[in-house]
Write an enzyme that holds these catalytic residues in place. Structure first.
Site, PDB file in Angstrom:
ATOM      1  CB  SER A 141      -0.853   0.012   1.271  1.00  0.00           C
ATOM      2  OG  SER A 141      -1.531   1.254   1.404  1.00  0.00           O
ATOM      3  CE1 TYR A 154      -3.876  -1.852   6.008  1.00  0.00           C
ATOM      4  CE2 TYR A 154      -3.287   0.363   5.321  1.00  0.00           C
ATOM      5  CZ  TYR A 154      -3.687  -0.923   5.002  1.00  0.00           C
ATOM      6  OH  TYR A 154      -3.892  -1.282   3.690  1.00  0.00           O
TER       7      TYR A 154
HETATM    8  P1  NDP Z   1     -11.592  -5.813   0.920  1.00  0.00           P
HETATM    9  O1  NDP Z   1     -12.031  -5.671   2.346  1.00  0.00           O
HETATM   10  O2  NDP Z   1     -12.579  -5.526  -0.145  1.00  0.00           O
HETATM   11  O3  NDP Z   1     -10.999  -7.275   0.689  1.00  0.00           O
HETATM   12  C1  NDP Z   1     -10.132  -7.879   1.637  1.00  0.00           C
HETATM   13  C2  NDP Z   1     -10.028  -9.356   1.333  1.00  0.00           C
HETATM   14  O4  NDP Z   1      -9.111  -9.952   2.276  1.00  0.00           O
HETATM   15  C3  NDP Z   1     -11.362 -10.076   1.477  1.00  0.00           C
HETATM   16  O5  NDP Z   1     -11.481 -11.019   0.438  1.00  0.00           O
HETATM   17  C4  NDP Z   1     -11.240 -10.788   2.816  1.00  0.00           C
HETATM   18  O6  NDP Z   1     -12.004 -11.991   2.781  1.00  0.00           O
HETATM   19  C5  NDP Z   1      -9.738 -11.107   2.833  1.00  0.00           C
HETATM   20  N1  NDP Z   1      -9.235 -11.369   4.165  1.00  0.00           N
HETATM   21  C6  NDP Z   1      -9.194 -10.522   5.219  1.00  0.00           C
HETATM   22  N2  NDP Z   1      -8.713 -11.143   6.296  1.00  0.00           N
HETATM   23  C7  NDP Z   1      -8.447 -12.428   5.918  1.00  0.00           C
HETATM   24  C8  NDP Z   1      -7.952 -13.576   6.582  1.00  0.00           C
HETATM   25  N3  NDP Z   1      -7.591 -13.539   7.875  1.00  0.00           N
HETATM   26  N4  NDP Z   1      -7.813 -14.721   5.887  1.00  0.00           N
HETATM   27  C9  NDP Z   1      -8.180 -14.787   4.587  1.00  0.00           C
HETATM   28  N5  NDP Z   1      -8.652 -13.732   3.894  1.00  0.00           N
HETATM   29  C10 NDP Z   1      -8.802 -12.576   4.566  1.00  0.00           C
HETATM   30  O7  NDP Z   1     -10.312  -4.886   0.776  1.00  0.00           O
HETATM   31  P2  NDP Z   1      -9.306  -4.605  -0.445  1.00  0.00           P
HETATM   32  O8  NDP Z   1      -9.658  -5.399  -1.620  1.00  0.00           O
HETATM   33  O9  NDP Z   1      -9.203  -3.142  -0.571  1.00  0.00           O
HETATM   34  O10 NDP Z   1      -7.949  -5.129   0.206  1.00  0.00           O
HETATM   35  C11 NDP Z   1      -7.081  -6.052  -0.421  1.00  0.00           C
HETATM   36  C12 NDP Z   1      -5.648  -5.701  -0.067  1.00  0.00           C
HETATM   37  O11 NDP Z   1      -5.322  -4.437  -0.639  1.00  0.00           O
HETATM   38  C13 NDP Z   1      -5.362  -5.584   1.427  1.00  0.00           C
HETATM   39  O12 NDP Z   1      -4.108  -6.177   1.689  1.00  0.00           O
HETATM   40  C14 NDP Z   1      -5.320  -4.078   1.654  1.00  0.00           C
HETATM   41  O13 NDP Z   1      -4.521  -3.741   2.760  1.00  0.00           O
HETATM   42  C15 NDP Z   1      -4.703  -3.626   0.348  1.00  0.00           C
HETATM   43  N6  NDP Z   1      -4.895  -2.231  -0.015  1.00  0.00           N
HETATM   44  C16 NDP Z   1      -6.157  -1.686  -0.096  1.00  0.00           C
HETATM   45  C17 NDP Z   1      -6.312  -0.361  -0.445  1.00  0.00           C
HETATM   46  C18 NDP Z   1      -7.647   0.313  -0.478  1.00  0.00           C
HETATM   47  O14 NDP Z   1      -7.686   1.562  -0.486  1.00  0.00           O
HETATM   48  N7  NDP Z   1      -8.754  -0.410  -0.547  1.00  0.00           N
HETATM   49  C19 NDP Z   1      -5.143   0.467  -0.796  1.00  0.00           C
HETATM   50  C20 NDP Z   1      -3.881  -0.194  -0.669  1.00  0.00           C
HETATM   51  C21 NDP Z   1      -3.777  -1.500  -0.317  1.00  0.00           C
HETATM   52  P3  NDP Z   1     -12.800 -12.645   3.986  1.00  0.00           P
HETATM   53  O15 NDP Z   1     -13.290 -11.552   4.870  1.00  0.00           O
HETATM   54  O16 NDP Z   1     -13.874 -13.411   3.283  1.00  0.00           O
HETATM   55  O17 NDP Z   1     -11.794 -13.543   4.649  1.00  0.00           O
HETATM   56  C1  8X3 Z   2      -5.181   1.484   2.175  1.00  0.00           C
HETATM   57  C2  8X3 Z   2      -5.021   2.855   1.648  1.00  0.00           C
HETATM   58  O1  8X3 Z   2      -4.424   5.265   2.282  1.00  0.00           O
HETATM   59  O2  8X3 Z   2      -6.197   4.172   3.522  1.00  0.00           O
HETATM   60  O3  8X3 Z   2      -3.952   0.822   2.173  1.00  0.00           O
HETATM   61  O4  8X3 Z   2      -3.920   3.564   3.884  1.00  0.00           O
HETATM   62  S1  8X3 Z   2      -4.873   4.016   2.901  1.00  0.00           S
END
Ligand code: NDP
Ligand code: 8X3
Length: 254
Positions: A141, A154
């Site tokens: 991220s 985080y």
């Molecule tokens: P979502 O919440 O939409 O998706 C997160 C996914 O991670 C879900 O499929 C969830 O599935 C899974 N997950 C969470 N905890 C677990 C666990 N313990 N075991 C298995 N699966 C798990 O968020 P995003 O798609 O945005 O996030 C995906 C990645 O991108 C993360 O690593 C996040 O930190 C990163 N990210 C996101 C950004 C944003 O602005 N959205 C920006 C930068 C990075 P379930 O709950 O079914 O297990």
């Molecule tokens: C998730 C994006 O900017 O909220 O990684 O940290 S931010």
């Protein structure tokens, strides 16, 4: 994208995507499957995974597993020959200043974002090493590059992802495996709902600006893993055009 631009075709490749039940992981699974990969979906919410398997058809399968559980992650990879792994599962919990932080939230973030990525990499590497090629993509991220108020744990977890990416490059040097960290800014997914626990608060995160979509991030991942074998796209940082830093977002024209 046409076939000429995809210099390492995805057809015939066997992928694992963690966190495939939502957001970036789900979009990535769709993008890889659409380009011909066989995709194994991992997350905790089994019913969501089954829906996606049904949508994607014969090229998809799934395991309901928690990436915090090292043994459960190992079982997914046991005896399998995956050559493309996207360690995407992750979450934020809370935005409290450090001295008010909830230690259960800290454990959730560290166990999922750091230990979950370690479990996934450790389980995936034997097959990638045996094949002598393949891709391991980590979801970092911009929060792993810049900290912001309330980001504390985080931010620390995502800085750790970047350290793990750099460590993998050194430890696996000469193995033929490519490592990529994909570091997006604001992407509209369920991330903010999970982090803030309230849909109105989650919607305000993206208010008055155009965030990235999960498909934008999936497209960057697809690009990285379809380069010719001698090209390793190491680090991809994607910002919404209206976001200059983790603290500067242009909203409603201001
Ligand atoms: P979502 O919440 O939409 O998706 C997160 C996914 O991670 C879900 O499929 C969830 O599935 C899974 N997950 C969470 N905890 C677990 C666990 N313990 N075991 C298995 N699966 C798990 O968020 P995003 O798609 O945005 O996030 C995906 C990645 O991108 C993360 O690593 C996040 O930190 C990163 N990210 C996101 C950004 C944003 O602005 N959205 C920006 C930068 C990075 P379930 O709950 O079914 O297990
Ligand atoms: C998730 C994006 O900017 O909220 O990684 O940290 S931010």
């Amino acid at each position: 994208m046409n076939a000429q631009q995809d210099q390492l075709p995805l057809s015939g490749r066997r992928a694992v995507v963690t966190g495939a039940s939502s957001g970036i992981g789900r979009a990535t699974a769709r993008a890889l499957a659409a380009a011909g990969a066989n995709v194994h979906l991992v997350a905790r919410r089994k019913e969501r995974l089954l829906e996606l398997v049904e949508e994607l058809g014969a090229c998809a399968s799934c395991s309901a597993a928690d990436v915090r559980d090292a043994e459960a992650v190992s079982e997914i990879f046991d005896g399998q020959s995956y050559d493309l792994v996207v360690a995407n599962a992750g979450l934020g919990k809370g935005v409290a200043p450090l001295h008010e932080g909830d230690t259960d939230d800290w454990a959730d973030m560290i166990d999922t974002n750091v230990k979950g990525v370690l479990h996934t990499a450790r389980a995936a590497l034997p097959a990638l090493r045996a094949a002598g090629h393949g891709d391991l993509v980590l979801l970092g991220s911009v929060a792993g590059r810049q900290v912001y108020p309330g980001g504390n744990v985080y931010n620390a977890s995502k800085h750790a992802v970047r350290a793990i990416y750099e460590a993998l490059r050194l430890d696996e040097f000469g193995s033929g495996i490519r490592f990529t960290t994909v570091d997006p800014g604001l992407v509209e997914t369920e991330f903010s709902l999970v982090r803030l626990g309230d849909q109105d608060a989650a919607d305000r995160v993206y208010d008055g600006m155009t965030p990235l979509t999960p498909e934008d991030v999936a497209d960057a991942i697809r690009y990285a893993v379809t380069r010719p074998p001698h090209v390793n796209i190491g680090e991809i940082v994607l910002w919404p055009t209206e976001q200059a830093s983790t603290r500067d977002v242009h909203r409603n024209g201001h």
